[in-house]
Design a protein around this motif. Structure first.
Motif, PDB file in Angstrom:
ATOM      1  N   TYR A 183      82.282 137.476  66.757  1.00  0.00           N
ATOM      2  CA  TYR A 183      81.489 137.465  67.989  1.00  0.00           C
ATOM      3  C   TYR A 183      80.880 138.819  68.333  1.00  0.00           C
ATOM      4  O   TYR A 183      79.914 138.911  69.070  1.00  0.00           O
ATOM      5  CB  TYR A 183      82.327 136.945  69.158  1.00  0.00           C
ATOM      6  N   GLY A 235      73.334 134.303  66.995  1.00  0.00           N
ATOM      7  CA  GLY A 235      74.247 133.426  67.728  1.00  0.00           C
ATOM      8  C   GLY A 235      74.406 133.881  69.174  1.00  0.00           C
ATOM      9  O   GLY A 235      73.627 134.683  69.688  1.00  0.00           O
ATOM     10  N   SER A 253      82.030 131.692  71.276  1.00  0.00           N
ATOM     11  CA  SER A 253      80.918 132.101  70.422  1.00  0.00           C
ATOM     12  C   SER A 253      80.703 131.084  69.308  1.00  0.00           C
ATOM     13  O   SER A 253      81.643 130.415  68.876  1.00  0.00           O
ATOM     14  CB  SER A 253      81.210 133.478  69.817  1.00  0.00           C
ATOM     15  N   ASP A 254      79.472 131.014  68.848  1.00  0.00           N
ATOM     16  CA  ASP A 254      79.170 130.115  67.724  1.00  0.00           C
ATOM     17  C   ASP A 254      79.100 130.891  66.410  1.00  0.00           C
ATOM     18  O   ASP A 254      78.610 130.389  65.411  1.00  0.00           O
ATOM     19  CB  ASP A 254      77.852 129.364  67.979  1.00  0.00           C
ATOM     20  N   THR A 255      79.610 132.128  66.424  1.00  0.00           N
ATOM     21  CA  THR A 255      79.602 132.922  65.190  1.00  0.00           C
ATOM     22  C   THR A 255      81.034 133.275  64.802  1.00  0.00           C
ATOM     23  O   THR A 255      81.938 133.262  65.642  1.00  0.00           O
ATOM     24  CB  THR A 255      78.798 134.231  65.359  1.00  0.00           C
TER      25      THR A 255
END
Lengths: 257, 307
Positions: free
Chosen positions: B224, B232, B219-221
């Motif tokens: 998640y 995201g 995940s890019d957060t």
């Protein structure tokens, strides 16, 4: 200049003597009585009451690679530190009433849950013999429902009256009203005390019940019935005075262990 | 026989019901929305537990029930009770039934996934962290304080910090930013939990008795679980956990008194394993739906006593 935190202060002045910490509400006469008794036996006792904790200006609780610690600066200038505690008589069943009275507003419930979660954790981080360790269901041990005590007591071998519950009965009526039981045995570690001579054959079953309940201090009430004495309830925060001087002897010995 | 307790359309419960159909195994649904049609009587005598459960006209001895999977919602919020006054007979019956059900399941000689008491550790994250450490898993360096200076010292020691709730109240994990530092004095009112940020791969481990299903989340957060809400993304895929970590996860689940758990791990680039939390009532459906991992089937087999 680097700020001076409680942890750094405590680390630099770790006391050699480690007193027994008595945690209690201000109105807990049984705790005060036990503390006096311990002092008479030469035990160094440090009493920290609910109002002390509620007014504490600084608190640091750490969990990590080095274990778990608590440092609390009290308003009086005293300090509660897991580094300087030799054992604990924990008589806090819930958050200090003085703190509860101060909290209000729309986030009150959230604040209470957060503070309760913190207390469960920092109490658990206290070293030495802990009478009793906290549980998520009670700060001085699991505050079990009568149905759970009936099942545990029966399995421990105590004589127990049949417990019944149905979906026709208001569950709020099932919690017992506080009363003084006709007879009480108190488990302190592996010792059983109490002025109930006719019940001493139940000492082993009482110890089993305390172990099953995961506590080291347990008051076990009995009431007479048609078939003799029966289990009438148990408390993780019993009236210590019912154990008399033998209870203080047992506490002093167990806390020193 | 197996009891499934909750709302039948709720994903985890529905998936376990489907898996039990497939086995097949005998089960009944305790549908909370039909509580008006149910009755329960429990007797605890000398350590034995007996009684009867009536569901939709069928009556069972409690001794017939070998296992239960509990996904109960708060009975006060049941749609069927909307508009009913606090003391209405329907509300009183619903409350009494649910209380009796939970009291019985707490002491029933059955495979209960999961009993209430052992779920309690999740109500205090730092307390649970202390238990987690006993099973040889690392936890993030954590400071809970009401002292802004202590937070700043902790930040100097550990670099990037995150903060989140101490209790079981769900909160979105946040990084401590310059904006937060400007309002740090507010923690004097209520202590806050800060943790050293641990870099690495998020792994959710579902443990069912001695079976382990690990899922990697890319995940890019920071959190998640809220990737979609925060704009995201989160991609899930099956993950091969090393034997040692898998064994520790099984031991931790058992040690907490749980039969089923969702354990949140972070594996650093150096291969160190950190454990953040043990969820005692995991909504596993999200992970199974995204990876095809047979978690519901494992749970169904465990409930049915099939090895």
């Amino acid at each position: 200049m680097a700020s001076l935190t409680l942890a750094s202060l405590a680390a630099s002045s770790a006391a050699a003597a480690k007193p027994i910490l008595v945690l209690c509400e201000d109105f807990d006469h049984a705790a005060a009585w036990a503390a006096q008794g311990l002092r008479r036996r030469g035990v160094e006792v440090d009493i920290v009451c609910g109002t002390d904790l509620a007014a504490a200006p600084q608190l640091e609780h750490r969990v990590g690679r080095a274990g778990a610690t608590i440092e609390i600066a009290l308003a009086s200038g005293r300090r509660l530190s897991s580094r300087t505690v030799g054992g604990v008589l924990n008589r806090l069943s819930f958050l200090p009433s003085a703190w509860m009275q101060r909290i209000g507003g729309p986030d009150r419930d959230y604040a209470v849950q957060e503070m309760y979660a913190l207390y469960v954790s920092w109490l658990n981080s206290l070293p030495g013999p802990l009478f009793n360790p906290p549980a998520p269901q009670g700060l001085c041990g699991n505050w079990r429902h009568p149905s759970a005590w009936a099942a545990l007591a029966g399995r421990a071998g105590l004589p127990v009256a049949c417990y019944r519950q149905t979906s026709d009965v208001d569950p709020t009526t099932l919690w017992p009203m506080p009363t003084t039981a006709p007879a009480t045995l108190l488990v302190v570690g592996e010792r059983v005390v109490g002025q109930a001579a006719g019940l001493r054959h139940l000492d082993d079953a009482c110890r089993r019940l305390a172990r099953a309940a995961n506590v080291r201090l347990l008051g076990i009430d009995f009431a007479p019935g048609a078939q003799g004495w029966r289990f009438a309830g148990a408390s993780v925060m019993p009236d210590l005075t019912r154990g008399g001087e033998p209870l203080v002897d047992a506490l002093a010995q167990e806390l020193a262990a | 026989m197996i009891l499934l307790c909750g709302i039948p359309s709720e994903s985890p419960l529905a998936m376990v019901a489907a898996a039990l159909d497939e086995l097949p195994a005998d089960y009944r649904m305790v549908n909370q929305r039909k509580v008006a049609d149910y009755d329960l009587a429990v007797a605890i005598d000398g350590g034995t537990v007996e009684g009867t459960l009536r569901l939709n006209g069928e009556t069972f001895r409690l001794g017939e029930i070998d296992a239960a999977y509990i996904r109960l919602m708060d009975d006060r919020l049941l749609p069927e009770l909307a508009g009913q006054g606090d003391g209405s007979p329907a509300r009183r019956h619903a409350r009494a039934f649910h209380d009796t059900l939970l009291r019985w399941l707490e002491v029933a000689p059955a495979r209960v996934v999961n009993r209430c008491d052992p779920q309690g550790s999740n109500g205090s994250k730092p307390y649970q962290a202390q238990l987690i450490m006993q099973f040889g898993l690392r936890v993030p360096e954590t400071l809970i304080t009401n002292d802004p200076d202590a937070v700043l010292a902790f930040q100097r020691e550990h670099g990037t910090l995150i903060y989140k709730s101490i209790s079981g109240v769900r909160s979105i994990v946040q990084a401590l930013t310059e904006n937060d530092l400007a309002r740090l004095d507010l923690i004097r009112w209520c202590p806050v939990q800060f943790q050293a940020r641990v870099p690495g791969t998020d792994v959710r481990v579902h443990v069912v008795d001695d079976e382990v299903h690990a899922t990697e989340i890319v995940s890019d957060t920071l959190d998640y679980r809220y990737a979609r809400q925060s704009g995201g993304s989160a991609e899930l895929r099956a993950f091969e956990l090393d034997d040692d970590t898998a064994e520790r996860c099984i031991a931790l689940t058992r040690g907490l008194g749980l039969l089923f758990a969702g354990i949140d791990l972070k594996i650093t680039p150096e291969g160190e394993v950190f454990c953040f939390e043990v969820n005692p009532c995991p909504a596993f459906s999200f992970y199974e739906a995204n990876t095809g991992q047979p978690i519901a089937r494992a749970l169904a087999r465990h409930l049915a006593g099939v090895n």
